[in-house]
Motif scaffolding. Structure first.
Motif, mmCIF file in Angstrom:
data_model
loop_
_atom_site.group_PDB
_atom_site.id
_atom_site.type_symbol
_atom_site.label_atom_id
_atom_site.label_comp_id
_atom_site.label_asym_id
_atom_site.label_seq_id
_atom_site.Cartn_x
_atom_site.Cartn_y
_atom_site.Cartn_z
ATOM 1 N N LEU A 168 0.836 -1.202 0.000
ATOM 2 C CA LEU A 168 0.000 0.000 0.000
ATOM 3 C C LEU A 168 0.866 1.246 0.000
ATOM 4 O O LEU A 168 0.614 2.196 -0.761
ATOM 5 C CB LEU A 168 -0.899 -0.006 1.235
ATOM 6 C CG LEU A 168 -1.648 1.297 1.538
ATOM 7 C CD1 LEU A 168 -2.694 1.583 0.462
ATOM 8 C CD2 LEU A 168 -2.292 1.237 2.919
ATOM 9 N N THR A 169 1.883 1.256 0.836
ATOM 10 C CA THR A 169 2.768 2.421 0.927
ATOM 11 C C THR A 169 3.433 2.693 -0.413
ATOM 12 O O THR A 169 3.466 3.840 -0.880
ATOM 13 C CB THR A 169 3.835 2.202 2.011
ATOM 14 O OG1 THR A 169 3.191 1.971 3.267
ATOM 15 C CG2 THR A 169 4.754 3.407 2.123
ATOM 16 N N LYS A 170 3.948 1.662 -1.058
ATOM 17 C CA LYS A 170 4.620 1.833 -2.352
ATOM 18 C C LYS A 170 3.644 2.352 -3.407
ATOM 19 O O LYS A 170 4.001 3.197 -4.242
ATOM 20 C CB LYS A 170 5.245 0.510 -2.793
ATOM 21 C CG LYS A 170 6.431 0.078 -1.951
ATOM 22 C CD LYS A 170 7.027 -1.222 -2.478
ATOM 23 C CE LYS A 170 8.259 -1.626 -1.696
ATOM 24 N NZ LYS A 170 8.857 -2.894 -2.204
ATOM 25 N N TRP A 171 2.421 1.871 -3.361
ATOM 26 C CA TRP A 171 1.411 2.305 -4.334
ATOM 27 C C TRP A 171 1.062 3.778 -4.135
ATOM 28 O O TRP A 171 0.972 4.538 -5.096
ATOM 29 C CB TRP A 171 0.170 1.427 -4.194
ATOM 30 C CG TRP A 171 -0.928 1.769 -5.159
ATOM 31 C CD1 TRP A 171 -0.966 1.492 -6.495
ATOM 32 C CD2 TRP A 171 -2.151 2.453 -4.843
ATOM 33 N NE1 TRP A 171 -2.149 1.954 -7.043
ATOM 34 C CE2 TRP A 171 -2.887 2.554 -6.051
ATOM 35 C CE3 TRP A 171 -2.687 2.973 -3.675
ATOM 36 C CZ2 TRP A 171 -4.141 3.165 -6.106
ATOM 37 C CZ3 TRP A 171 -3.935 3.574 -3.733
ATOM 38 C CH2 TRP A 171 -4.640 3.673 -4.933
ATOM 39 N N LEU A 172 0.888 4.170 -2.884
ATOM 40 C CA LEU A 172 0.573 5.568 -2.594
ATOM 41 C C LEU A 172 1.750 6.482 -2.936
ATOM 42 O O LEU A 172 1.557 7.603 -3.421
ATOM 43 C CB LEU A 172 0.193 5.721 -1.122
ATOM 44 C CG LEU A 172 -1.157 5.117 -0.716
ATOM 45 C CD1 LEU A 172 -1.306 5.123 0.802
ATOM 46 C CD2 LEU A 172 -2.316 5.873 -1.369
ATOM 47 N N VAL A 173 2.952 6.010 -2.690
ATOM 48 C CA VAL A 173 4.145 6.787 -3.046
ATOM 49 C C VAL A 173 4.197 7.026 -4.548
ATOM 50 O O VAL A 173 4.439 8.149 -5.000
ATOM 51 C CB VAL A 173 5.424 6.062 -2.565
ATOM 52 C CG1 VAL A 173 6.663 6.612 -3.274
ATOM 53 C CG2 VAL A 173 5.581 6.203 -1.062
ATOM 54 N N GLN A 174 3.985 5.965 -5.315
ATOM 55 C CA GLN A 174 4.026 6.126 -6.770
ATOM 56 C C GLN A 174 2.916 7.051 -7.249
ATOM 57 O O GLN A 174 3.111 7.846 -8.177
ATOM 58 C CB GLN A 174 3.896 4.763 -7.454
ATOM 59 C CG GLN A 174 4.170 4.798 -8.953
ATOM 60 C CD GLN A 174 5.548 5.321 -9.278
ATOM 61 O OE1 GLN A 174 6.544 4.806 -8.752
ATOM 62 N NE2 GLN A 174 5.639 6.349 -10.116
ATOM 63 N N ARG A 175 1.780 6.980 -6.603
ATOM 64 C CA ARG A 175 0.673 7.874 -6.931
ATOM 65 C C ARG A 175 1.069 9.332 -6.720
ATOM 66 O O ARG A 175 0.788 10.199 -7.552
ATOM 67 C CB ARG A 175 -0.527 7.513 -6.049
ATOM 68 C CG ARG A 175 -1.787 8.331 -6.300
ATOM 69 C CD ARG A 175 -2.917 7.784 -5.455
ATOM 70 N NE ARG A 175 -4.149 8.518 -5.651
ATOM 71 C CZ ARG A 175 -5.318 8.150 -5.139
ATOM 72 N NH1 ARG A 175 -5.394 7.051 -4.407
ATOM 73 N NH2 ARG A 175 -6.401 8.872 -5.356
ATOM 74 N N GLU A 176 1.746 9.612 -5.613
ATOM 75 C CA GLU A 176 2.208 10.973 -5.328
ATOM 76 C C GLU A 176 3.302 11.414 -6.290
ATOM 77 O O GLU A 176 3.316 12.564 -6.743
ATOM 78 C CB GLU A 176 2.717 11.071 -3.890
ATOM 79 C CG GLU A 176 1.627 11.295 -2.871
ATOM 80 C CD GLU A 176 0.912 12.609 -3.101
ATOM 81 O OE1 GLU A 176 1.422 13.664 -2.692
ATOM 82 O OE2 GLU A 176 -0.181 12.574 -3.703
ATOM 83 N N LEU A 177 4.233 10.517 -6.612
ATOM 84 C CA LEU A 177 5.289 10.851 -7.562
ATOM 85 C C LEU A 177 4.706 11.163 -8.926
ATOM 86 O O LEU A 177 5.132 12.114 -9.606
ATOM 87 C CB LEU A 177 6.285 9.698 -7.666
ATOM 88 C CG LEU A 177 7.197 9.473 -6.458
ATOM 89 C CD1 LEU A 177 7.981 8.169 -6.624
ATOM 90 C CD2 LEU A 177 8.156 10.646 -6.269
ATOM 91 N N ASP A 178 3.722 10.376 -9.361
ATOM 92 C CA ASP A 178 3.074 10.632 -10.640
ATOM 93 C C ASP A 178 2.359 11.982 -10.633
ATOM 94 O O ASP A 178 2.409 12.739 -11.620
ATOM 95 C CB ASP A 178 2.070 9.518 -10.969
ATOM 96 C CG ASP A 178 2.740 8.204 -11.309
ATOM 97 O OD1 ASP A 178 3.980 8.199 -11.532
ATOM 98 O OD2 ASP A 178 2.045 7.160 -11.327
ATOM 99 N N ALA A 179 1.702 12.281 -9.520
ATOM 100 C CA ALA A 179 0.978 13.544 -9.407
ATOM 101 C C ALA A 179 1.915 14.739 -9.458
ATOM 102 O O ALA A 179 1.562 15.819 -9.956
ATOM 103 C CB ALA A 179 0.166 13.575 -8.113
ATOM 104 N N LYS A 180 3.133 14.534 -8.947
ATOM 105 C CA LYS A 180 4.126 15.612 -8.952
ATOM 106 C C LYS A 180 4.954 15.631 -10.219
ATOM 107 O O LYS A 180 5.846 16.481 -10.376
ATOM 108 C CB LYS A 180 5.033 15.461 -7.725
ATOM 109 C CG LYS A 180 4.350 15.658 -6.388
ATOM 110 C CD LYS A 180 5.304 15.375 -5.229
ATOM 111 C CE LYS A 180 4.609 15.509 -3.869
ATOM 112 N NZ LYS A 180 4.271 16.890 -3.549
ATOM 113 N N GLY A 181 4.706 14.672 -11.101
ATOM 114 C CA GLY A 181 5.460 14.595 -12.344
ATOM 115 C C GLY A 181 6.891 14.195 -12.148
ATOM 116 O O GLY A 181 7.785 14.632 -12.900
#
Length: 220
Positions: A206-219
């Motif tokens: 879950l943590t890794k998925w949320l991290v990638q979600r945030e990284l994608d959102a920040k470009g």
């Protein structure tokens, strides 16, 4: 079923004065999300005032040295921290949920100031829960750090300092804002908090998925 140590957050004014007391893949827009908001995690409504200006995505583990589940999670947390991509930083917040846990929170900040967290973090969990040393009171906690080369007087001076008092109060407010009532809990970038996870493996995924979600959102 994965369980956390859960407490109701309370104001610990007295505890502050009496210091002797206590592989998830990245999000895919064409596929269903592997985790559900309101179940495995919750989106936090309140804005988060960052302590850091690094611009990195923050992964924060809320923990306590008094929590056996945190001790069990520590090896997972180590692997998680090592696997995080660039642009992500891992942070720890010790939970001062009650008077028995406050000394451990104080000890963490003293160890951080003394630069010994890396060498003592997992060691304290091992000493307390695997080796069954009596580590509960501040004197016993100090004994542990002395065994790792820390000067007792210096350690006790820091744990009793106004700076640590202020930090503990700051953490209480932050955890109330995040709605954290158990440990270990993961908060990603002050936006998402882990909730109903069934295992440590799922918490890491879950943590890794949320991290990638945030990284994608920040470009990033």
């Amino acid at each position: 079923m994965f369980k956390t140590a859960r407490f109701r957050l309370i104001t610990l004014f007295c505890g502050l004065l009496l210091t002797g007391a206590c592989n998830a893949a990245g999000p895919n827009t064409s596929a269903a999300a592997p985790f559900t908001d309101g179940d495995q995690y919750v989106t936090l409504p309140a804005p988060y005032q960052r302590d850091s200006s690094s611009g990195k995505v923050e992964v924060t583990e809320v923990f306590s040295y008094a929590c056996v589940h945190c001790a069990e999670f520590s090896t997972y947390a180590d692997d998680l921290r090592a696997s995080l991509p660039p642009g992500v930083e891992f942070k720890l917040v010790p939970a001062p949920f009650n008077n028995a846990w406050v000394p451990f929170a104080r000890a963490y900040y003293a160890a951080k100031k003394l630069g010994v967290v890396e060498q003592t973090h997992d060691a304290l969990f091992k000493a307390k829960f695997a080796d069954n040393y009596p580590i509960n009171s501040m004197d016993e906690i100090a004994d542990f750090y002395v065994s790792h080369g820390v000067k007792r007087d210096e350690f006790l001076s820091i744990v009793n300092s106004p700076e640590v008092n202020s930090q503990i109060q700051h953490d209480l407010t932050l955890l109330q804002t995040w709605g954290v009532d158990g440990t270990p809990t993961i908060v990603v970038d002050g936006k998402y908090r882990s909730a109903n996870v069934k295992s440590f493996d799922q918490l890491v995924a879950l943590t890794k998925w949320l991290v990638q979600r945030e990284l994608d959102a920040k470009g990033k």
